[in-house]
Design an enzyme around this catalytic site. Structure first.
Site, PDB file in Angstrom:
ATOM      1  N   ASP A  73       5.504  52.370  77.113  1.00 35.89           N
ATOM      2  CA  ASP A  73       6.627  53.086  77.476  1.00 35.89           C
ATOM      3  C   ASP A  73       7.255  53.626  76.710  1.00 35.89           C
ATOM      4  O   ASP A  73       8.215  54.514  76.629  1.00 35.89           O
ATOM      5  CB  ASP A  73       7.259  52.496  78.730  1.00 35.89           C
ATOM      6  CG  ASP A  73       7.064  52.771  80.196  1.00 35.89           C
ATOM      7  OD1 ASP A  73       7.118  53.836  80.329  1.00 35.89           O
ATOM      8  OD2 ASP A  73       7.494  51.762  80.827  1.00 35.89           O
ATOM      9  N   LYS A  96       0.417  55.869  88.678  1.00 35.26           N
ATOM     10  CA  LYS A  96      -0.182  55.638  87.238  1.00 35.26           C
ATOM     11  C   LYS A  96      -1.467  54.861  87.564  1.00 35.26           C
ATOM     12  O   LYS A  96      -2.350  55.036  86.808  1.00 35.26           O
ATOM     13  CB  LYS A  96       1.038  54.724  86.811  1.00 35.26           C
ATOM     14  CG  LYS A  96       2.318  55.136  86.315  1.00 35.26           C
ATOM     15  CD  LYS A  96       3.444  54.449  86.008  1.00 35.26           C
ATOM     16  CE  LYS A  96       4.724  55.155  85.961  1.00 35.26           C
ATOM     17  NZ  LYS A  96       5.763  54.401  85.471  1.00 35.26           N
ATOM     18  N   GLN A 121       8.000  48.375  85.548  1.00 33.94           N
ATOM     19  CA  GLN A 121       8.709  49.535  85.972  1.00 33.94           C
ATOM     20  C   GLN A 121      10.087  49.470  86.601  1.00 33.94           C
ATOM     21  O   GLN A 121      10.480  48.547  86.630  1.00 33.94           O
ATOM     22  CB  GLN A 121       8.047  49.770  87.613  1.00 33.94           C
ATOM     23  CG  GLN A 121       8.330  50.729  88.390  1.00 33.94           C
ATOM     24  CD  GLN A 121       7.862  52.200  87.568  1.00 33.94           C
ATOM     25  OE1 GLN A 121       7.086  52.424  87.016  1.00 33.94           O
ATOM     26  NE2 GLN A 121       8.836  53.159  87.676  1.00 33.94           N
TER      27      GLN A 121
HETATM   28  N1  GUN Z   1      11.562  54.361  86.050  1.00 32.98           N
HETATM   29  C1  GUN Z   1      11.757  55.851  85.725  1.00 32.98           C
HETATM   30  N2  GUN Z   1      11.223  56.232  84.843  1.00 32.98           N
HETATM   31  C2  GUN Z   1      10.355  55.300  84.268  1.00 32.98           C
HETATM   32  C3  GUN Z   1       9.389  55.338  83.273  1.00 32.98           C
HETATM   33  O1  GUN Z   1       9.191  56.288  82.711  1.00 32.98           O
HETATM   34  N3  GUN Z   1       8.787  54.145  82.862  1.00 32.98           N
HETATM   35  C4  GUN Z   1       9.249  53.169  83.766  1.00 32.98           C
HETATM   36  N4  GUN Z   1       8.596  52.008  83.354  1.00 32.98           N
HETATM   37  N5  GUN Z   1      10.051  52.827  84.694  1.00 32.98           N
HETATM   38  C5  GUN Z   1      10.671  54.334  84.954  1.00 32.98           C
END
Ligand code: GUN
Length: 288
Positions: free
Chosen positions: A120, A53, A97
């Protein structure tokens, strides 16, 4: 004839190119979009996701920062960090995350992210708004799936869409987005009896269970668009999706690979949400 492979890498590249232009416009107005990631613990998968990211942010011209905490950190320290980020004018998007270590109450932490910075799309306000069709930030994975369908001119209105998996971050919002585009939507779970009776009806089949190879060719309607959201690391260290790719390819009209399908789009849509958040911030019309 083998189905067409949907190239998520190329689609994500296209989204990033569009975003670069919007970022340049924002920068001319004195705003550089900023994304902060909160990473707790040392899970290799989470570290890899956050690194990907951050790299994508660099490529598109976004400011990115990662706030790292050891696995045994207390919830209060993480909440304090989120409060500071909520108030930081350089930061327009915040992601926590997941998964968090088990001693955390995940929703307490996730819901602490300000609604306006919830790139998110996990805040209840944003998820609830999906029900009303007025969403500000939609969760990135289902947004990425919608974009892949549109990029490939796959019709949605009037189709039978089946979503396998009812998670709050993928399955449920996915179903809402397909419904908003006039698909007839079924949501299946791990407890659905005779799963194949549903999946065989699907013109659009989205599978997000994390169970490698769950969906085989006899479970798929000929000519369907089949979207694989699952990604599991196998004992041999490879990535496996929820769909038997080689078998289903002979039957589906469209199919996403794993890796290289939905995954890159999730990251691209996160950037898109962050740019959108920065545009809202930069716009005098938006009360904050
Ligand atoms: N862990 C697995 N998928 C995601 C996601 O789309 N966002 C976040 N923040 N954590 C994750």
């Amino acid at each position: 004839m083998a189905g067409q492979i949907i190239d998520g890498v190329a689609a994500a590249r296209k989204v990033r190119a569009e975003l670069k232009t919007r970022v340049e416009t924002l920068k001319r107005r004195g705003v550089q979009p900023g994304l902060a990631a909160v990473l707790v613990g040392d899970s290799p998968a989470s570290q890899l996701y956050v690194r990907n990211k951050s790299r994508a942010c660099d490529e598109v011209g976004l400011h990115a920062e990662v706030h790292r905490f050891p696995a045994d950190v207390g919830e209060r320290a993480v909440l304090e960090c989120i409060r500071e980020l909520n108030a930081n004018p350089r930061i327009h998007g915040i992601l926590v995350q997941l998964p968090l270590p088990r001693h955390f109450d995940t929703q307490t932490v996730v819901q602490a992210v300000a609604v306006d910075k919830d790139v998110d799309g996990f805040n209840w306000c944003n998820l609830g708004a999906l029900l009303g069709g007025t969403c500000r930030f939609a969760p990135c994975t289902p947004s990425g799936v919608m974009r892949l369908l549109d990029e490939n001119s796959i019709a949605i209105a009037g189709t039978n869409a089946v979503v396998v998996g009812r998670s709050v971050i993928v399955g449920r919002p996915m179903a809402m987005m397909l419904l908003a585009r006039d698909a007839t939507v079924s949501i299946c779970t791990s407890k659905t009896r005779n799963l194949d009776e549903y999946t065989r009806l699907a013109d659009i089949l989205v599978v997000a269970t994390g169970r490698p190879g769950l969906i085989t060719a006899p479970m798929v309607k000929a000519g369907a668009a089949v979207i694989d959201v699952g990604i599991t690391r196998t004992a041999e260290g490879r990535f496996a999706g929820d769909i038997d790719f080689d078998g289903v390819r002979g039957k589906a009209a469209y199919l996403t690979p794993v890796p290289g399908g939905v995954g890159p789009m999730t990251v691209a849509m996160l950037l898109a949400n962050t740019v959108k958040a920065a545009e809202r911030f930069a716009s005098a019309a938006v009360p904050r």
